[in-house]
Motif scaffolding. Structure first.
Motif, PDB file in Angstrom:
ATOM      1  N   MET A  60      54.638  22.680  12.841  1.00  0.00           N
ATOM      2  CA  MET A  60      54.842  23.795  11.915  1.00  0.00           C
ATOM      3  C   MET A  60      56.162  24.515  12.179  1.00  0.00           C
ATOM      4  N   VAL A  61      56.548  24.653  13.449  1.00  0.00           N
ATOM      5  CA  VAL A  61      57.807  25.318  13.796  1.00  0.00           C
ATOM      6  C   VAL A  61      58.985  24.581  13.170  1.00  0.00           C
ATOM      7  N   ILE A  62      58.971  23.254  13.244  1.00  0.00           N
ATOM      8  CA  ILE A  62      60.056  22.455  12.689  1.00  0.00           C
ATOM      9  C   ILE A  62      60.136  22.636  11.174  1.00  0.00           C
ATOM     10  N   ILE A  63      58.999  22.631  10.513  1.00  0.00           N
ATOM     11  CA  ILE A  63      58.979  22.796   9.059  1.00  0.00           C
ATOM     12  C   ILE A  63      59.544  24.154   8.670  1.00  0.00           C
ATOM     13  N   ILE A  64      59.123  25.194   9.362  1.00  0.00           N
ATOM     14  CA  ILE A  64      59.623  26.546   9.067  1.00  0.00           C
ATOM     15  C   ILE A  64      61.120  26.618   9.309  1.00  0.00           C
ATOM     16  N   PHE A  65      61.563  26.056  10.437  1.00  0.00           N
ATOM     17  CA  PHE A  65      62.990  26.035  10.738  1.00  0.00           C
ATOM     18  C   PHE A  65      63.770  25.304   9.657  1.00  0.00           C
TER      19      PHE A  65
ATOM     20  N   ILE B 109      63.048  24.773   6.498  1.00  0.00           N
ATOM     21  CA  ILE B 109      63.090  25.531   5.241  1.00  0.00           C
ATOM     22  C   ILE B 109      64.079  26.682   5.341  1.00  0.00           C
ATOM     23  N   ILE B 110      64.026  27.429   6.437  1.00  0.00           N
ATOM     24  CA  ILE B 110      64.958  28.545   6.608  1.00  0.00           C
ATOM     25  C   ILE B 110      66.390  28.040   6.652  1.00  0.00           C
ATOM     26  N   HIS B 111      66.607  26.968   7.409  1.00  0.00           N
ATOM     27  CA  HIS B 111      67.956  26.407   7.520  1.00  0.00           C
ATOM     28  C   HIS B 111      68.459  25.915   6.174  1.00  0.00           C
TER      29      HIS B 111
ATOM     30  N   LEU C  37      73.179  17.023   8.580  1.00  0.00           N
ATOM     31  CA  LEU C  37      74.069  16.837   7.420  1.00  0.00           C
ATOM     32  C   LEU C  37      73.665  17.727   6.253  1.00  0.00           C
ATOM     33  N   ILE C  38      73.206  18.922   6.542  1.00  0.00           N
ATOM     34  CA  ILE C  38      72.633  19.776   5.503  1.00  0.00           C
ATOM     35  C   ILE C  38      73.627  20.089   4.382  1.00  0.00           C
ATOM     36  N   GLY C  39      74.904  20.307   4.718  1.00  0.00           N
ATOM     37  CA  GLY C  39      75.915  20.600   3.703  1.00  0.00           C
ATOM     38  C   GLY C  39      76.114  19.458   2.727  1.00  0.00           C
TER      39      GLY C  39
ATOM     40  N   LEU D  68      67.118  21.830 -12.920  1.00  0.00           N
ATOM     41  CA  LEU D  68      65.790  22.441 -12.857  1.00  0.00           C
ATOM     42  C   LEU D  68      65.728  23.646 -13.788  1.00  0.00           C
ATOM     43  N   PRO D  69      64.641  23.824 -14.533  1.00  0.00           N
ATOM     44  CA  PRO D  69      64.526  25.015 -15.383  1.00  0.00           C
ATOM     45  C   PRO D  69      64.282  26.289 -14.585  1.00  0.00           C
ATOM     46  N   LEU D  70      63.656  26.164 -13.421  1.00  0.00           N
ATOM     47  CA  LEU D  70      63.459  27.298 -12.519  1.00  0.00           C
ATOM     48  C   LEU D  70      63.934  26.846 -11.146  1.00  0.00           C
ATOM     49  N   ASP D  71      65.116  27.276 -10.782  1.00  0.00           N
ATOM     50  CA  ASP D  71      65.762  26.727  -9.591  1.00  0.00           C
ATOM     51  C   ASP D  71      65.440  27.541  -8.343  1.00  0.00           C
ATOM     52  N   ILE D  72      64.317  27.224  -7.725  1.00  0.00           N
ATOM     53  CA  ILE D  72      63.974  27.864  -6.455  1.00  0.00           C
ATOM     54  C   ILE D  72      64.323  26.949  -5.280  1.00  0.00           C
ATOM     55  N   ILE D  73      64.864  25.765  -5.584  1.00  0.00           N
ATOM     56  CA  ILE D  73      65.224  24.804  -4.538  1.00  0.00           C
ATOM     57  C   ILE D  73      66.696  24.930  -4.149  1.00  0.00           C
TER      58      ILE D  73
END
Length: 251
Positions: free
Chosen positions: A1-6, A8-10, A159-161, A190-195
């Motif tokens: 779970m820590v990795i997933i949260i990290f 998403i935040i990153h 390689l997030i960038g 996307l019509p609603l861009d939350i990504i």
């Protein structure tokens, strides 16, 4: 779970740095900042983008070229000229590096009013700094990963960038819908861009390049637009007049 949260935040904070500093501010001059706040966000970009930190000057130069030459042979990353997303992004990386290292001639119009901090870019872009970031990420994953498959996220972290760039430069020229007729293949992915924090409203952006709000229709919510408005309220940035009744051709 820590990795997933990290992860998403990153994903979101590194994307914010790219769209706020490198894209909307440096590439298009959609708002203004003092030298103090400009350099503050340089450091913030390095802290959030880590091993995939990009020179703001080189990024903005290449992005201006993309707008000027969109979907032509001179476009640094048009999907029309590549068989797959990996080939396109490899060429994008080579073009970016050539611009950063000053190995290609650049038209003067693409260099107008570009922010620049050469000393910091040399530090943040050095191989030693990038390797140090990779070591930090690897140590973090080793410490907190509870399943082997979580390590599949590590390459994306490193390689997030470029990953963010691939999503827009490839998929937002191939899929989605068009709100405006423009002289290129850009779409609103996307019509609603939350990504992608508003970046996927790519067709809107090619129509109104210097607008701080990439959303146009009522359902096209651009989170970074509201962040910029809040920063303007705090007097950290200064907004400039924008127009949405014509294609913006100035950078």
């Amino acid at each position: 779970m820590v990795i997933i949260i990290f992860f998403i935040i990153h994903w979101y904070i590194s994307l914010f740095s790219q769209t706020f500093l490198m894209h909307r501010y440096a590439s298009h001059g959609a708002f203004q900042m003092s030298k103090f706040w400009e350099r503050f966000f340089y450091v913030f970009a390095w802290l959030t983008m880590g091993s995939s930190y990009l020179s703001t000057r080189a990024y903005a130069t290449m992005h201006r070229m993309h707008h000027a030459f969109a979907d032509t042979p001179k476009d640094p990353h048009s999907p029309l000229y590549f068989s797959n997303v990996f080939a396109m992004m490899w060429q994008t990386a080579k073009t970016y590096t050539a611009i950063y290292e000053g190995r290609v001639p650049i038209e003067e119009r693409f260099l107008k009013n570009l922010p620049d901090w050469p000393a910091f870019d040399r530090f943040a872009s050095s191989m030693y700094t990038r390797v140090a970031w990779v070591a930090v990420y690897l140590a973090f994953y080793i410490r907190f990963a509870t399943h082997w498959w979580l390590f599949l996220l590590l390459p994306f972290t490193i390689l997030i960038g470029p990953v963010h760039g691939a999503v827009i430069n490839w998929y937002a020229h191939k899929f989605g819908y068009k709100g405006y007729k423009v002289s290129n293949t850009s779409t609103n992915l996307l019509p609603l861009d939350i990504i992608m924090l508003g970046e996927s409203y790519h067709n809107n952006h090619h129509k109104f390049a210097s607008s701080i709000n990439f959303g146009v229709r009522w359902f096209e919510i651009d989170p970074v637009y509201y962040a910029i408005r809040f920063l303007a309220f705090l007097h950290i940035v200064k907004l400039k007049p924008t127009s949405k009744d014509k294609i913006v051709t100035e950078f």
